[in-house]
Write a protein that holds these residues in place. Sequence first.
Motif, PDB file in Angstrom:
ATOM      1  N   PHE A 421     -10.272  30.703  98.101  1.00 19.28           N
ATOM      2  CA  PHE A 421      -9.079  31.474  98.423  1.00 19.28           C
ATOM      3  C   PHE A 421      -8.711  31.319  99.895  1.00 19.28           C
ATOM      4  CE2 PHE A 421      -6.885  35.334  99.680  1.00 19.28           C
ATOM      5  CZ  PHE A 421      -5.906  35.442  98.709  1.00 19.28           C
ATOM      6  N   ARG A 424      -7.361  27.732 100.499  1.00 22.16           N
ATOM      7  CA  ARG A 424      -6.032  27.528  99.933  1.00 22.16           C
ATOM      8  C   ARG A 424      -5.008  28.418 100.608  1.00 22.16           C
ATOM      9  NH1 ARG A 424      -6.658  28.861  94.316  1.00 22.16           N
ATOM     10  NH2 ARG A 424      -7.872  26.975  94.188  1.00 22.16           N
ATOM     11  N   ASP A 426      -2.608  31.916 101.297  1.00 21.33           N
ATOM     12  CA  ASP A 426      -1.631  32.607 100.465  1.00 21.33           C
ATOM     13  C   ASP A 426      -0.204  32.181 100.806  1.00 21.33           C
ATOM     14  OD1 ASP A 426      -1.487  33.684 102.940  1.00 21.33           O
ATOM     15  OD2 ASP A 426      -1.658  35.780 102.322  1.00 21.33           O
ATOM     16  N   ARG A 457      -1.426  29.654  94.375  1.00 18.25           N
ATOM     17  CA  ARG A 457      -1.996  30.200  93.143  1.00 18.25           C
ATOM     18  C   ARG A 457      -0.903  30.224  92.085  1.00 18.25           C
ATOM     19  NH1 ARG A 457      -1.724  33.837  96.919  1.00 18.25           N
ATOM     20  NH2 ARG A 457      -3.937  33.567  97.298  1.00 18.25           N
ATOM     21  N   ARG A 458      -1.306  30.355  90.849  1.00 14.66           N
ATOM     22  CA  ARG A 458      -0.341  30.356  89.761  1.00 14.66           C
ATOM     23  C   ARG A 458       0.564  31.574  89.876  1.00 14.66           C
ATOM     24  NH1 ARG A 458       1.088  28.315  85.025  1.00 14.66           N
ATOM     25  NH2 ARG A 458       1.920  29.701  83.430  1.00 14.66           N
ATOM     26  N   ASN A 459       1.871  31.295  89.889  1.00 13.92           N
ATOM     27  CA  ASN A 459       2.842  32.376  90.013  1.00 13.92           C
ATOM     28  C   ASN A 459       4.224  31.799  89.730  1.00 13.92           C
ATOM     29  OD1 ASN A 459       3.982  34.850  90.525  1.00 13.92           O
ATOM     30  ND2 ASN A 459       2.857  35.174  92.448  1.00 13.92           N
ATOM     31  N   ASP A 520       1.398  26.109  88.805  1.00 12.78           N
ATOM     32  CA  ASP A 520      -0.035  26.385  88.808  1.00 12.78           C
ATOM     33  C   ASP A 520      -0.619  26.210  90.204  1.00 12.78           C
ATOM     34  OD1 ASP A 520      -0.705  27.157  86.190  1.00 12.78           O
ATOM     35  OD2 ASP A 520      -0.466  25.094  85.498  1.00 12.78           O
ATOM     36  N   ALA A 521      -1.775  26.819  90.438  1.00  6.82           N
ATOM     37  CA  ALA A 521      -2.446  26.731  91.727  1.00  6.82           C
ATOM     38  C   ALA A 521      -2.771  25.282  92.059  1.00  6.82           C
ATOM     39  CB  ALA A 521      -3.724  27.575  91.710  1.00  6.82           C
ATOM     40  N   SER A 522      -2.496  24.893  93.299  1.00  7.87           N
ATOM     41  CA  SER A 522      -2.756  23.555  93.817  1.00  7.87           C
ATOM     42  C   SER A 522      -1.899  22.481  93.158  1.00  7.87           C
ATOM     43  CB  SER A 522      -4.238  23.188  93.691  1.00  7.87           C
ATOM     44  OG  SER A 522      -5.036  24.086  94.444  1.00  7.87           O
TER      45      SER A 522
END
Length: 632
Positions: A421, A424, A426, A457-459, A520-522
């Motif tokens: 976290f 990566r 926010d 992150r996935r959002n 998706d995340a990344s």
Amino acid sequence: MWRFKLAVLCLVCLFVMPNQAQIQDLLTITVDGGYGGFYRPDHWTPLHVTIQNRGAGIQGRVIVRPETSAGGLSNAYSLPVDLPPQTGDDPAVFSDFLYVILDGGDATLRVEFLNEDDGVLISRDVTLRALAPRDALHVVLSESTNLSNPITLDNVHPAGYRGYTIYWQLNNLPDRSGGLDAVNTILFNDINTSDLDDADATFGAVGIQQIEQKAALRAWVLNGGHLIVTGGAAWELTANGLQDMLPFVPQSFQTAQDLTPMAHFAADYETELSGDYFLTVGEIIGDVLLTNAAGDPLIIRRGYGNGTVDYLTVDPNAAPLVNWRNRDKLWFTLATSTQARPNWSYGFSQWDQGTTAMEILPGVTLLPAVMTLIGFLAAYVLLIGPINYFILSRINRQGYAWVTIPFFIGIFSVLAFQLGFQIRGDRVILSRLSVIQTWQDSQQAHVHQLIGLLAPRRNNYTLSMDDGRTRDDEQNDPLGDTRMLRPVGQEVAVGSFVAARTPIEIQQGVSFTAVDFPVDASFIAGFSTNGALARPAIDGLVTVDLSQQETDAMLRLRGSVRNNTEFTLHDPVILARGVVLPLDTSLQPGEQIVFDTNNETSLISEPAVPVSMEYARDTDDVVMILSNMVPY
């Protein structure tokens, strides 16, 4: 209980449904789709939507979406609508352009007007036919009543393909330059363009749209379009709104005789175009391509950015040209003699390579350093192995390993999650690759841009092109960024893992916005933009010498470039036809660099090879056009 539910249902049918039907009866919608029913795949296609309202005010949106349309539509496109109530006997009218991108093949689009609750108030289906890749598309704007022999450019097309002539009025002109990218030629003849005159435009909604249409037309020409404007008896009305782009300042007209030189210019040596005609006279700004026997200019040309503007001082819909059976050869000659465009002016086409470019994120590390991973794994192995065994042995509680090992695994899992976290972060990261073209004779620039959105992150995310169109009181011209946003490719993760992408809704208005799309995340969501924006403050001066060395022709460039922006330009490069000159130093704000290709050892020279362009005058005659068709 069931009787009560039935009664409620009956009340809904009696009151709600008739109310909805009444609203629909008070609305009418018309859609002028594409270019006379055609569209060019992978290009912006304008849908001119008009809604009339004879009832109370309504707010909602116009939308075209894949689930209700058939063929070629991968994303949804919407436009906000605010319809005022009817006043007097005249209905309230909403009229604007909705732009869509189609992938290919014949398509039937359903244009829907939704209320604020996403209920369909009224809809209209429009069928569009796809053009072949090199089909030519020409637009004629004319108020001429000559129906027996209208101006047509159907015979101006590459060999093996077809040409199409579409007839528009001024209100059909898109208000964004991307809506004209699919068009090869635009011809103005005997039409009142005063509404496009920036100085006379009003500040109301209609006036702003006229200004935007003029700005879109100018940007289209700058980016490589071919504009033809005609004179004759209606010279004043036709030139009024286009004067700042013309190579000629028309002032009056006179009577002349004999247009045979124009027939010869079009390679028609058998026809004599004799008789009186009206000739526009005025001040010459551009280059004279053709004169009559008396020396009066007939065709004047101007290079405008990457594009070309031609002015004919005669009316092709008047005698003697109106009865000339080979008049189409005139348009063919003009179209095939325009200046060559550099390769980079066509924008991005290799989307796979573009996706790879978006993945290059200098300074962004999504994985920890190798030594950090090794240290983390070593600590994990030591803790649940030797250290755990040693401590339990000292207290003579080896059986507690069934508890301590899962406990340490849980602790390290939480630590690993927190470490990932923190690495990566926010923050959403945007990767942008821009090709911006500027020209000496314009304060406007054109940009092709790739944008990659890296999600932490996935959002669901929203990406907006905040172009902020404003008026400049001195120039009477909309300024700022007018980029048109579109999704490209698929969702890509760092490491080239590809995931399918769901359809994205592109909301259009003052700016283009991709709304609530999941990432998706990344993973990187890719987008492309193109449009006009204010010219960046980078200028210079260059002198070109063409000297012969043995059998090779080599360009010698001497000049300077100055960076008047607030940004440092790293690794600047001078590009010219067949020449790439990397400059050895960064260009600081306010700094000027002098260069001379004769003195540079880092010069990369590649010969410019002519590329043949095949055009067909008719079905039996194929002409190879080689002159001035050399790519950059």
